[in-house]
Every structure is written in C-alpha cells, then in structure tokens.
Write a protein that holds these residues in place. Structure first.
Motif, PDB file in Angstrom:
ATOM      1  N   LEU A  58      31.401  58.634  41.587  1.00 59.94           N
ATOM      2  CA  LEU A  58      30.761  57.330  41.389  1.00 59.94           C
ATOM      3  C   LEU A  58      29.823  56.950  42.527  1.00 59.94           C
ATOM      4  O   LEU A  58      29.016  56.025  42.373  1.00 59.94           O
ATOM      5  N   ARG A  59      29.921  57.650  43.647  1.00 65.20           N
ATOM      6  CA  ARG A  59      29.118  57.244  44.807  1.00 65.20           C
ATOM      7  C   ARG A  59      27.631  57.492  44.619  1.00 65.20           C
ATOM      8  O   ARG A  59      26.808  56.829  45.247  1.00 65.20           O
ATOM      9  N   GLY A  60      27.270  58.448  43.767  1.00 67.16           N
ATOM     10  CA  GLY A  60      25.853  58.673  43.523  1.00 67.16           C
ATOM     11  C   GLY A  60      25.170  57.445  42.964  1.00 67.16           C
ATOM     12  O   GLY A  60      23.985  57.202  43.218  1.00 67.16           O
ATOM     13  N   THR A  61      25.925  56.641  42.217  1.00 66.49           N
ATOM     14  CA  THR A  61      25.383  55.417  41.623  1.00 66.49           C
ATOM     15  C   THR A  61      25.668  54.192  42.474  1.00 66.49           C
ATOM     16  O   THR A  61      24.815  53.320  42.620  1.00 66.49           O
ATOM     17  N   HIS A  62      26.867  54.159  43.076  1.00 64.48           N
ATOM     18  CA  HIS A  62      27.316  52.930  43.730  1.00 64.48           C
ATOM     19  C   HIS A  62      27.469  53.055  45.244  1.00 64.48           C
ATOM     20  O   HIS A  62      27.872  52.087  45.904  1.00 64.48           O
ATOM     21  N   GLY A  63      27.188  54.216  45.796  1.00 65.47           N
ATOM     22  CA  GLY A  63      27.191  54.384  47.241  1.00 65.47           C
ATOM     23  C   GLY A  63      28.548  54.123  47.879  1.00 65.47           C
ATOM     24  O   GLY A  63      29.599  54.392  47.278  1.00 65.47           O
ATOM     25  N   ASP A  64      28.517  53.567  49.091  1.00 64.33           N
ATOM     26  CA  ASP A  64      29.753  53.407  49.846  1.00 64.33           C
ATOM     27  C   ASP A  64      30.549  52.174  49.433  1.00 64.33           C
ATOM     28  O   ASP A  64      31.520  51.807  50.097  1.00 64.33           O
ATOM     29  N   ARG A  65      30.170  51.546  48.294  1.00 60.58           N
ATOM     30  CA  ARG A  65      30.972  50.425  47.790  1.00 60.58           C
ATOM     31  C   ARG A  65      32.173  50.897  46.975  1.00 60.58           C
ATOM     32  O   ARG A  65      32.950  50.078  46.491  1.00 60.58           O
ATOM     33  N   VAL A  66      32.335  52.207  46.829  1.00 63.49           N
ATOM     34  CA  VAL A  66      33.526  52.769  46.193  1.00 63.49           C
ATOM     35  C   VAL A  66      34.305  53.531  47.247  1.00 63.49           C
ATOM     36  O   VAL A  66      33.808  54.500  47.834  1.00 63.49           O
ATOM     37  N   VAL A  67      35.530  53.097  47.526  1.00 66.15           N
ATOM     38  CA  VAL A  67      36.357  53.641  48.588  1.00 66.15           C
ATOM     39  C   VAL A  67      37.650  54.181  47.987  1.00 66.15           C
ATOM     40  O   VAL A  67      38.289  53.502  47.172  1.00 66.15           O
ATOM     41  N   ALA A  68      38.050  55.378  48.357  1.00 62.63           N
ATOM     42  CA  ALA A  68      39.281  55.983  47.833  1.00 62.63           C
ATOM     43  C   ALA A  68      40.454  55.725  48.771  1.00 62.63           C
ATOM     44  O   ALA A  68      40.294  55.736  50.000  1.00 62.63           O
ATOM     45  N   ALA A  69      41.636  55.510  48.188  1.00 65.52           N
ATOM     46  CA  ALA A  69      42.850  55.332  48.991  1.00 65.52           C
ATOM     47  C   ALA A  69      44.059  55.770  48.178  1.00 65.52           C
ATOM     48  O   ALA A  69      44.098  55.608  46.949  1.00 65.52           O
ATOM     49  N   ALA A  70      45.049  56.336  48.861  1.00 64.59           N
ATOM     50  CA  ALA A  70      46.313  56.692  48.218  1.00 64.59           C
ATOM     51  C   ALA A  70      47.177  55.440  48.097  1.00 64.59           C
ATOM     52  O   ALA A  70      47.268  54.642  49.035  1.00 64.59           O
ATOM     53  N   LEU A  71      47.794  55.267  46.936  1.00 66.60           N
ATOM     54  CA  LEU A  71      48.659  54.107  46.729  1.00 66.60           C
ATOM     55  C   LEU A  71      49.782  54.473  45.774  1.00 66.60           C
ATOM     56  O   LEU A  71      49.536  54.960  44.664  1.00 66.60           O
ATOM     57  N   ASP A  72      51.004  54.219  46.200  1.00 64.16           N
ATOM     58  CA  ASP A  72      52.181  54.366  45.356  1.00 64.16           C
ATOM     59  C   ASP A  72      52.588  52.971  44.912  1.00 64.16           C
ATOM     60  O   ASP A  72      53.124  52.188  45.698  1.00 64.16           O
ATOM     61  N   VAL A  73      52.313  52.635  43.643  1.00 61.15           N
ATOM     62  CA  VAL A  73      52.566  51.275  43.176  1.00 61.15           C
ATOM     63  C   VAL A  73      54.055  50.944  43.104  1.00 61.15           C
ATOM     64  O   VAL A  73      54.417  49.771  42.987  1.00 61.15           O
ATOM     65  N   THR A  74      54.913  51.955  43.171  1.00 65.00           N
ATOM     66  CA  THR A  74      56.348  51.696  43.126  1.00 65.00           C
ATOM     67  C   THR A  74      56.915  51.384  44.503  1.00 65.00           C
ATOM     68  O   THR A  74      58.105  51.098  44.625  1.00 65.00           O
ATOM     69  N   SER A  75      56.077  51.432  45.542  1.00 62.34           N
ATOM     70  CA  SER A  75      56.523  51.201  46.916  1.00 62.34           C
ATOM     71  C   SER A  75      55.827  49.978  47.488  1.00 62.34           C
ATOM     72  O   SER A  75      54.607  49.985  47.696  1.00 62.34           O
ATOM     73  N   GLU A  76      56.579  48.945  47.773  1.00 57.63           N
ATOM     74  CA  GLU A  76      55.989  47.751  48.366  1.00 57.63           C
ATOM     75  C   GLU A  76      55.416  48.051  49.745  1.00 57.63           C
ATOM     76  O   GLU A  76      54.400  47.468  50.143  1.00 57.63           O
ATOM     77  N   ASP A  77      56.033  48.976  50.470  1.00 55.08           N
ATOM     78  CA  ASP A  77      55.491  49.372  51.775  1.00 55.08           C
ATOM     79  C   ASP A  77      54.111  49.997  51.629  1.00 55.08           C
ATOM     80  O   ASP A  77      53.200  49.725  52.430  1.00 55.08           O
ATOM     81  N   SER A  78      53.942  50.853  50.621  1.00 55.66           N
ATOM     82  CA  SER A  78      52.648  51.479  50.381  1.00 55.66           C
ATOM     83  C   SER A  78      51.597  50.436  50.018  1.00 55.66           C
ATOM     84  O   SER A  78      50.449  50.485  50.497  1.00 55.66           O
TER      85      SER A  78
END
Length: 274
Positions: A58-78
């Motif tokens: 998606l960055r070719g169209t939207h540049g650095d406004r798209v940021v990737a991050a790891a997230l485990d939705v089952t973990s409140e700490d994450s």
C-alpha cells in the motif's frame, strides 16, 4: 457543535487509525480506505511478516502513512504496548477474526456442532470477540479520555441470519458428515453487534461513536459451484468485490457519520431482505 459538511466531512487528515487483522483480504481494504481520506493507518496483524507485506503493498499509493505493527488482540499487554509505541488512536477498526474453512477431510467432520472441538470454540471466540472487547476497552477508554473517537466492528451478514448450510454441501458425503459453517462464526459476529450497541451507549457522553459493518460474501477465488449457489441467494445475483466496502468504512469512520452510533450497517447485495 459545527460539523464539516460535504466531502470535507470524510477528511481524516491528522488522525491516526488502527486496523486489527489487517494482513488479510478485507483488512488491507479497510487500511486503504482510511489512508485514502488522509489518516495515518497502523496496519496490525498477529503475523508481523503479513502486516509488513500488506503495508508494503500500500505504500506505493499512500507512502509512510501506512505503518505495520505486530498485535495479538487476545493479549491486553500486546494492545497496550502497541498503543504506547504508536501514540493516541482516533479510529479503531476491529477486523481480526478466525474464518474457519469448511472442508470434508474424512473422519468425524469437525465443523459440525456435534464434533466441534472446545479448543476451537475457545480460540475463535478469543480472537474474534474477546479480542474486539480488549482492543475497544484499551483504545476506547483512551479515546474517551481525549474527548472522542470512532470504533468500527467488522461483523457479517451472518450476524443477523443463520448460515445456509446447503452452500457447503459436498457430493458423495453422508448427511451426518457434511461440512458446515461452524457455530463460532455466527456467535462471534452476532456478539460483535451486541458489543457495538453496548459500547455506543456506554461512551456516548464521551464522544466515542461505535458502529458495526456487516459485509456479505466477498469473492476471493471461491469455487464456481459455491459462487453459483450463493449468488442465487443474493437479489443482486453476485458476491461482493473486496473494494466495495471502502466507501462504507470511510463513512463510518469519519465525521460524515457524526450522528450515527450503535448501528449495524448491512451491505450484502440484498440477501438479508428476503
């Protein structure tokens, strides 16, 4: 309070959105929809490599406004760790889910209610429903403290109708062994609608709006026989294209829907009206 009108009401410039489970087909579309109207979007997934690949596409169209991050939705700490690293969130899209595939693999058909494993129930509820609750609790509370925000829960047409199990039948398979859409999918999606209504009422006074979007079947290289069967149940006679929900996401996540909260918006080609 004066609200923006016209196309200006769709502008999310300067806002930060976070989409869970964004490495998949619809998740990428939700990210693209929000980036198109100016938001910086944190594209999260349990699989960091999948998140990074989706962000790169998606960055070719939207540049650095798209940021990737790891997230485990089952973990409140994450969840808290991502929030701390990325900063305040203005828009949360709860998209993460397990979409169990319907197959007939021999032996007891585990998709059927009589044989459905408890561990599968626990895991799929944890990701699709408890995960949405945890993300909403952490990020919605932050929105409430800051004076407002938007939460969009991605449900399904199966939040309001039961699966038509005839869609999944396999030739030459005994009736008691026929694969079905598992019970968890309906329970999760209906639960998300209930969660939407609860949170909408809970945070209405703090300016946090909460709605649900319920897509119908989205074409993703499905077998022709399945597409034909499902299309016969849809008044418009076809499955949705993945990009056909972008405008709805933009509406529901922007000030364009400033007087809407607690609603479940069905976009299903008319299937649920019959």
């Amino acid at each position: 309070m004066t609200q923006p009108v016209g196309l200006a009401a769709f502008d999310l410039t300067g806002k930060t959105a976070l989409v869970t489970g964004a490495g998949g087909l619809l998740g990428r579309e939700h990210v693209a929809a929000l980036a198109e109207i100016g938001a910086t979007v944190i594209l999260t997934d349990l699989d960091l490599a999948a998140a990074q690949a989706a962000a790169a596409s998606l960055r070719g169209t939207h540049g650095d406004r798209v940021v990737a991050a790891a997230l485990d939705v089952t973990s409140e700490d994450s969840i808290r760790a991502v929030l701390e690293a990325q900063g305040p969130i203005d828009v949360l899209v709860n998209n993460a889910a397990v979409d169990p595939k319907v197959t007939a693999a021999g032996g007891p058909e585990l998709s059927r209610l009589e044989h459905f494993p408890l561990e599968s129930w626990d895991f799929q509820i944890a990701v699709g429903l408890t995960g949405a609750f945890l993300c909403a609790r952490v990020m919605g509370a932050q929105m409430a403290r800051r004076g407002g925000g938007v939460i969009l829960n991605i449900a399904s047409d199966l939040s309001v109708i039961a699966p038509d199990q005839r869609l999944y039948r396999k030739d030459g398979v005994a009736e008691g062994d026929q694969p079905v859409k598992p019970v968890t999918y309906s329970v999760v999606k209906a639960g998300l609608v209930g969660l939407t209504r609860y949170l909408a009422g809970y945070w209405a006074g703090q300016g946090v709006r909460v709605n649900a979007l319920s897509p119908g079947g989205v074409f993703n290289d499905h077998p022709d026989d399945f597409v034909g069967r499902l299309s016969q149940l849809i008044p418009m006679g076809r499955m949705a294209g993945a990009s056909e929900y972008r405008s709805a996401v933009q509406f529901l996540c922007s000030p364009a829907s400033s007087y809407m909260t607690g609603q479940n918006i069905l976009i299903d080609g008319g299937r649920t009206v019959l």
